[in-house]
Design an enzyme around this catalytic site. Structure first.
Site, PDB file in Angstrom:
ATOM      1  N   HIS A  25      87.659  92.381  20.464  1.00 34.77           N
ATOM      2  CA  HIS A  25      88.080  93.623  19.796  1.00 34.77           C
ATOM      3  C   HIS A  25      89.584  93.911  19.949  1.00 34.77           C
ATOM      4  O   HIS A  25      90.018  94.950  20.431  1.00 34.77           O
ATOM      5  CB  HIS A  25      87.200  94.830  20.135  1.00 34.77           C
ATOM      6  CG  HIS A  25      87.034  95.217  21.584  1.00 34.77           C
ATOM      7  ND1 HIS A  25      88.082  95.435  22.423  1.00 34.77           N
ATOM      8  CD2 HIS A  25      85.922  95.457  22.307  1.00 34.77           C
ATOM      9  CE1 HIS A  25      87.639  95.790  23.601  1.00 34.77           C
ATOM     10  NE2 HIS A  25      86.335  95.802  23.565  1.00 34.77           N
ATOM     11  N   GLU A  81      78.503  99.047  27.210  1.00 42.77           N
ATOM     12  CA  GLU A  81      79.208  98.362  26.124  1.00 42.77           C
ATOM     13  C   GLU A  81      78.415  97.109  25.748  1.00 42.77           C
ATOM     14  O   GLU A  81      77.784  96.466  26.593  1.00 42.77           O
ATOM     15  CB  GLU A  81      80.660  98.024  26.524  1.00 42.77           C
ATOM     16  CG  GLU A  81      81.491  97.654  25.303  1.00 42.77           C
ATOM     17  CD  GLU A  81      83.006  97.647  25.533  1.00 42.77           C
ATOM     18  OE1 GLU A  81      83.463  97.904  26.667  1.00 42.77           O
ATOM     19  OE2 GLU A  81      83.730  97.385  24.542  1.00 42.77           O
ATOM     20  N   ASP A  83      78.783  94.062  25.121  1.00 39.08           N
ATOM     21  CA  ASP A  83      78.873  92.735  25.737  1.00 39.08           C
ATOM     22  C   ASP A  83      78.005  92.641  26.994  1.00 39.08           C
ATOM     23  O   ASP A  83      77.752  91.542  27.485  1.00 39.08           O
ATOM     24  CB  ASP A  83      80.327  92.340  26.047  1.00 39.08           C
ATOM     25  CG  ASP A  83      81.125  93.411  26.751  1.00 39.08           C
ATOM     26  OD1 ASP A  83      80.802  94.597  26.615  1.00 39.08           O
ATOM     27  OD2 ASP A  83      82.099  93.060  27.449  1.00 39.08           O
ATOM     28  N   HIS A 146      85.438 101.701  32.650  1.00 31.73           N
ATOM     29  CA  HIS A 146      86.377 102.257  31.692  1.00 31.73           C
ATOM     30  C   HIS A 146      85.697 103.048  30.569  1.00 31.73           C
ATOM     31  O   HIS A 146      86.363 103.462  29.599  1.00 31.73           O
ATOM     32  CB  HIS A 146      87.232 101.117  31.088  1.00 31.73           C
ATOM     33  CG  HIS A 146      86.462 100.208  30.151  1.00 31.73           C
ATOM     34  ND1 HIS A 146      86.880  99.992  28.855  1.00 31.73           N
ATOM     35  CD2 HIS A 146      85.313  99.510  30.279  1.00 31.73           C
ATOM     36  CE1 HIS A 146      86.045  99.171  28.240  1.00 31.73           C
ATOM     37  NE2 HIS A 146      85.090  98.867  29.080  1.00 31.73           N
ATOM     38  N   ASP A 165      82.933  96.178  34.560  1.00 37.53           N
ATOM     39  CA  ASP A 165      84.143  95.548  34.003  1.00 37.53           C
ATOM     40  C   ASP A 165      85.294  95.479  35.014  1.00 37.53           C
ATOM     41  O   ASP A 165      86.193  94.630  34.870  1.00 37.53           O
ATOM     42  CB  ASP A 165      84.636  96.340  32.790  1.00 37.53           C
ATOM     43  CG  ASP A 165      83.897  95.969  31.509  1.00 37.53           C
ATOM     44  OD1 ASP A 165      83.426  94.829  31.406  1.00 37.53           O
ATOM     45  OD2 ASP A 165      83.812  96.816  30.617  1.00 37.53           O
ATOM     46  N   TYR A 192      94.157  91.647  31.848  1.00 35.08           N
ATOM     47  CA  TYR A 192      92.931  92.451  31.712  1.00 35.08           C
ATOM     48  C   TYR A 192      93.201  93.894  32.138  1.00 35.08           C
ATOM     49  O   TYR A 192      92.822  94.842  31.437  1.00 35.08           O
ATOM     50  CB  TYR A 192      91.867  91.799  32.588  1.00 35.08           C
ATOM     51  CG  TYR A 192      90.478  92.360  32.492  1.00 35.08           C
ATOM     52  CD1 TYR A 192      89.543  91.816  31.616  1.00 35.08           C
ATOM     53  CD2 TYR A 192      90.078  93.409  33.305  1.00 35.08           C
ATOM     54  CE1 TYR A 192      88.258  92.303  31.550  1.00 35.08           C
ATOM     55  CE2 TYR A 192      88.790  93.900  33.249  1.00 35.08           C
ATOM     56  CZ  TYR A 192      87.879  93.343  32.368  1.00 35.08           C
ATOM     57  OH  TYR A 192      86.610  93.834  32.301  1.00 35.08           O
TER      58      TYR A 192
HETATM   59 FE1  FEO Z   1      83.435  97.473  28.675  1.00 40.02          FE
HETATM   60 FE2  FEO Z   1      82.938  94.126  29.264  1.00 40.02          FE
HETATM   61  O1  FEO Z   1      82.681  95.784  28.417  1.00 40.02           O
END
Ligand code: FEO
Length: 398
Positions: A25, A81, A83, A146, A165, A192
């Protein structure tokens, strides 16, 4: 391509590596990423997090190499999220739809919003504990680290922190642990942090302080992306402390775009001026450098120097993209300056200064604009602008 990795007695990393992803993204993931998930075998077997929807079958195969998925009793969703939760409906189908999924209060709301299939969700309070046999899980709310739903799960017996994360990296290489890859991982960690967590730095500071005050012993950190910190979890905690304090280096990032090479010529002279005083400089053309790589360099840079030609009375669209991105990530304690070539109206420098002001940056100079092609005298002024920025950096950074 993947096999589960035992990370401690009875605990396995069973997630999947996404070798192909290059755009997460809007974040450039040149080395892919991994969606980590963890299996704990005890009187009650626990699965922590899942993977992206597309990896559901591979994920279930990984689990099956350790136990029959139907033997999993409890699922923990540290983060909603997609993922980490996309595969949840397919996984629950195999595990048993009636099995409980523990999550934060916001996780409860999010998972209900994301999925139409019924899930047996149970929200947990911050600090709540769950006994699973010889082990006890403890849940730590980490709101906005996050997402609003984010939480950590701490395994008391093994002193392992499952950190969602946080402390992760987008990396899908051969190494599974910090001691296998060494310092090479730190640039992935920095990128990251810069792109995902910088904007929440004050919350990172609060979290680190509260964890230090609680005396929580952490032997291992298992993030949902990248390598596991089993040798030196203190290393990534110290790095997060530094990054979240926004402690900056004697460094400037010169970000520019160019139309007919004039702003590029200016950018090079500004960079030369900065470097002439032994201040580190990165020269980044926005059409060659991805915004997430620019952000990785901004992470420890004291100054942002941005060059844009004027087009249609505005700044270049790619510069606008990068400025919007940087603004959202809220870098603090920075200084800035603008420059650019123009044809007849020349608004770009003023627009950039307004943006710097909106970001709370100290504007070092009113900026430099040059009509059409910079002459020798103009390039000397660019060099001087670089020197001025470098001097200011030297004065303010210890
Ligand atoms: Fe906030 Fe790895 O998803």
């Amino acid at each position: 391509m993947f096999k589960p990795v035992q990370i401690a007695d009875g605990i396995y990393s069973v997630g999947c590596r996404d070798w192909d992803i290059r755009d997460f993204h809007g974040y450039s993931t040149y080395e892919g990423t991994s969606y980590n998930a963890f299996l704990i075998l005890d009187e009650k077997n626990v699965l922590i997090d899942t993977v992206k929807k597309e990896f559901a079958d591979e994920f279930l195969d990984n689990i099956s190499k350790i136990i029959d998925p139907s033997k999993i009793d409890i699922v923990i969703s540290n983060h909603t999220e997609m993922d980490h939760s996309g595969a949840l409906p397919a996984v629950m189908q195999r595990i048993g739809k009636d099995k409980t999924i523990f999550c934060s209060k916001m996780g409860f709301k999010n998972l209900k919003s994301h999925f139409t299939s019924p899930l047996n969700l149970k929200s947990v309070e911050n600090g709540e504990e769950l006994n699973i046999g010889k082990r006890t899980l403890s849940f730590l709310e980490t709101k906005m680290l996050h997402w609003p739903d984010s939480m950590f799960t701490y395994l008391k017996y093994d002193k392992i922190l499952f950190s969602s994360d946080a402390f992760g990296q987008h990396y899908a290489g051969d190494c599974a642990f910090d001691d296998e890859i060494g310092d090479e991982i730190m640039s992935h960690c920095a990128k990251y942090y810069a792109n995902i967590l910088l904007t929440y730095s004050s919350k990172v500071q609060d979290l680190l302080k509260s964890v230090a005050a609680s005396g929580l012993e952490i032997k291992m950190i298992c993030p949902d992306h990248g390598i596991i910190w089993r040798d030196n979890p203190g290393k990534i905690i110290a790095a997060y402390d530094k990054w979240s304090r926004q402690e900056l280096s004697k460094k400037a990032v010169v970000i520019f775009d160019t139309m007919w090479h004039s702003t590029a010529k200016m950018a090079r002279e500004v960079a030369k001026g900065i470097e002439s005083l032994n201040v580190s400089v990165r020269l980044m053309n926005t059409r060659k450098c991805h915004r997430s790589d620019i952000m990785a360099e901004v992470l420890d840079a004291k100054a942002l120097v941005v060059g844009s030609p004027t087009i249609n009375n505005g700044i270049f669209p790619v510069i606008a993209d990068v400025m919007t991105y940087i603004k959202g990530l809220k870098p603090k304690n920075r200084m800035a300056a603008a420059f650019g070539s123009y044809g007849w109206s020349g608004e770009a420098v003023k627009i950039l200064n307004n943006e710097f002001q909106a970001m709370g940056m100290e504007i070092v100079d009113d900026g430099l604009k040059v009509q059409y092609v910079p002459a020798k005298a103009d390039l000397e002024k660019c060099f001087e602008l670089g020197e001025k920025i470098a001097k200011k950096i030297i004065e303010t950074v210890n």
